[in-house]
Design a protein around this motif. Structure first.
Motif, PDB file in Angstrom:
ATOM      1  N   THR A 273       0.831  -1.205   0.000  1.00  0.00           N
ATOM      2  CA  THR A 273       0.000   0.000   0.000  1.00  0.00           C
ATOM      3  C   THR A 273       0.865   1.253   0.000  1.00  0.00           C
ATOM      4  O   THR A 273       0.528   2.270  -0.616  1.00  0.00           O
ATOM      5  CB  THR A 273      -0.919   0.004   1.233  1.00  0.00           C
ATOM      6  OG1 THR A 273      -1.733  -1.161   1.214  1.00  0.00           O
ATOM      7  CG2 THR A 273      -1.793   1.240   1.274  1.00  0.00           C
ATOM      8  N   GLU A 274       2.019   1.181   0.675  1.00  0.00           N
ATOM      9  CA  GLU A 274       2.913   2.333   0.760  1.00  0.00           C
ATOM     10  C   GLU A 274       3.721   2.533  -0.518  1.00  0.00           C
ATOM     11  O   GLU A 274       4.483   3.496  -0.631  1.00  0.00           O
ATOM     12  CB  GLU A 274       3.877   2.147   1.930  1.00  0.00           C
ATOM     13  CG  GLU A 274       3.207   2.122   3.295  1.00  0.00           C
ATOM     14  CD  GLU A 274       2.613   0.762   3.652  1.00  0.00           C
ATOM     15  OE1 GLU A 274       2.062   0.657   4.764  1.00  0.00           O
ATOM     16  OE2 GLU A 274       2.679  -0.174   2.836  1.00  0.00           O
ATOM     17  N   ARG A 296       5.120  -2.687   6.705  1.00  0.00           N
ATOM     18  CA  ARG A 296       4.375  -2.234   5.536  1.00  0.00           C
ATOM     19  C   ARG A 296       3.110  -3.064   5.417  1.00  0.00           C
ATOM     20  O   ARG A 296       3.013  -4.147   5.967  1.00  0.00           O
ATOM     21  CB  ARG A 296       5.215  -2.363   4.267  1.00  0.00           C
ATOM     22  CG  ARG A 296       6.338  -1.329   4.190  1.00  0.00           C
ATOM     23  CD  ARG A 296       7.073  -1.425   2.870  1.00  0.00           C
ATOM     24  NE  ARG A 296       7.980  -2.576   2.857  1.00  0.00           N
ATOM     25  CZ  ARG A 296       8.652  -2.955   1.777  1.00  0.00           C
ATOM     26  NH1 ARG A 296       8.496  -2.307   0.628  1.00  0.00           N
ATOM     27  NH2 ARG A 296       9.478  -3.992   1.829  1.00  0.00           N
ATOM     28  N   THR A 297       2.134  -2.535   4.670  1.00  0.00           N
ATOM     29  CA  THR A 297       0.869  -3.226   4.485  1.00  0.00           C
ATOM     30  C   THR A 297       0.818  -3.831   3.098  1.00  0.00           C
ATOM     31  O   THR A 297       1.058  -3.147   2.099  1.00  0.00           O
ATOM     32  CB  THR A 297      -0.314  -2.267   4.665  1.00  0.00           C
ATOM     33  OG1 THR A 297      -0.248  -1.698   5.971  1.00  0.00           O
ATOM     34  CG2 THR A 297      -1.642  -3.002   4.517  1.00  0.00           C
TER      35      THR A 297
END
Length: 308
Positions: A273-274, A296-297
């Protein structure tokens, strides 16, 4: 547990394995070979129900894993190893039921030892843990079946044999128990007790909640990619064995496919996502894939061929 008793247990285990193999070669059942050759009764269908008020104890191991249970010469306690006894050393140990850690200590016989109070006078005890008894929990820690409390080891008087010596105990009052308080062991409502008995393959039903686990390959099933949410590879484990277009699993560490090549799914592309992407593959001997530091996602996981 004395070193003499442990040596005897290990000799019995080796003799039982030899006689079982010999029995199979002669067309006999493994249970017949074990019982006739070693004096150890191999049981398959325990039926005795637990007494009223006893907690719903489960095997202190990951959901779905298979274990060998032996009473040897210290019934009603159990010595437990992985089914077939390969690679038990270092496998994660979980609490058998919700409770509170009531004692954590070293003993020359039991080694790194934990006791957990489960209420209504019931306790469990775990011997020979690999690390110090406070490596994962401390006295007063609240635990559930999802809580890792240690790892299988061979500390104390285990005589270099990695196994978990396990007991269920009853004491109506107090916070510390000893071996005089042992009671017959129940897992999943079935009794595993009796002199010189063996259960060669018992499946853990410790499945009520997702289990936290260290960053180790045995926690990721073959054919899956696993993402651990906290530093050091702990925390919630998100697993997938197929393309996932969206995920909310925060990532710190990962394992891919448990190190086993599998045609068509040897590599997994992960987007975040980032921003940015990474590729996991089984190329290392242990199947490990480390991403950059920092959580992180995961936005998506796509299974494919070779990583670029």
């Amino acid at each position: 547990m004395s070193s003499t008793r442990l040596r005897t247990a290990r000799l019995r285990f080796a003799l039982l394995a030899f006689l079982t193999a010999l029995g199979l070669a002669l067309g006999l059942g493994a249970a017949t070979a074990g019982a006739a050759g070693s004096g150890t009764a191999t049981a398959s269908a325990p039926a005795a129900a637990p007494p009223a008020g006893k907690p719903a104890f489960q095997l202190p191991f990951a959901c779905g894993t298979k274990w060998r249970l032996d009473t040897w010469g210290h019934n009603p306690a159990l010595d437990i190893v992985k089914e077939g006894n390969p690679g038990s050393d270092g496998l994660p140990v979980y609490a058998s039921a919700p409770g509170t850690v009531s004692a954590a200590y070293w003993d020359d016989g039991s080694g790194n030892t934990l006791q957990i109070s489960h209420g209504n006078g019931w306790f469990t005890a775990y011997y020979h843990l690999q690390e110090a008894p406070t490596a994962y929990v401390t006295v007063g820690s609240q635990v559930t079946g999802a809580t890792q409390i240690g790892r299988v080891g061979k500390s104390g008087g285990a005589n270099n044999w990695a196994h978990l010596h396990y007991e269920q105990r009853y004491l109506a009052s107090g916070t510390f128990t000893d071996e005089t308080h042992r009671r017959p062991v129940h897992f999943g409502g079935a009794e595993y007790s009796g002199a010189e008995r063996t259960w060669a393959s018992v499946t853990s039903g410790n499945c009520a909640q997702p289990q936290t686990a260290p960053y180790q390959p045995w926690n990721c099933p073959n054919g899956s990619v696993c993402f651990f949410s906290e530093t050091g590879g702990r925390g919630t484990v998100c697993k997938t064995d197929r393309n996932v277009p969206a995920s909310t699993c925060g990532l710190r560490k990962s394992f891919f496919n448990n190190g086993h090549p599998q045609a068509g799914v040897d590599h997994a592309y992960v987007s975040f996502t980032e921003g940015g992407t990474s590729c996991l593959h089984h190329g290392w001997a242990d199947g490990r894939g480390d991403f950059a530091a920092g959580g992180r996602t995961i936005r998506s996981v796509t299974w494919g061929g070779e990583c670029p």
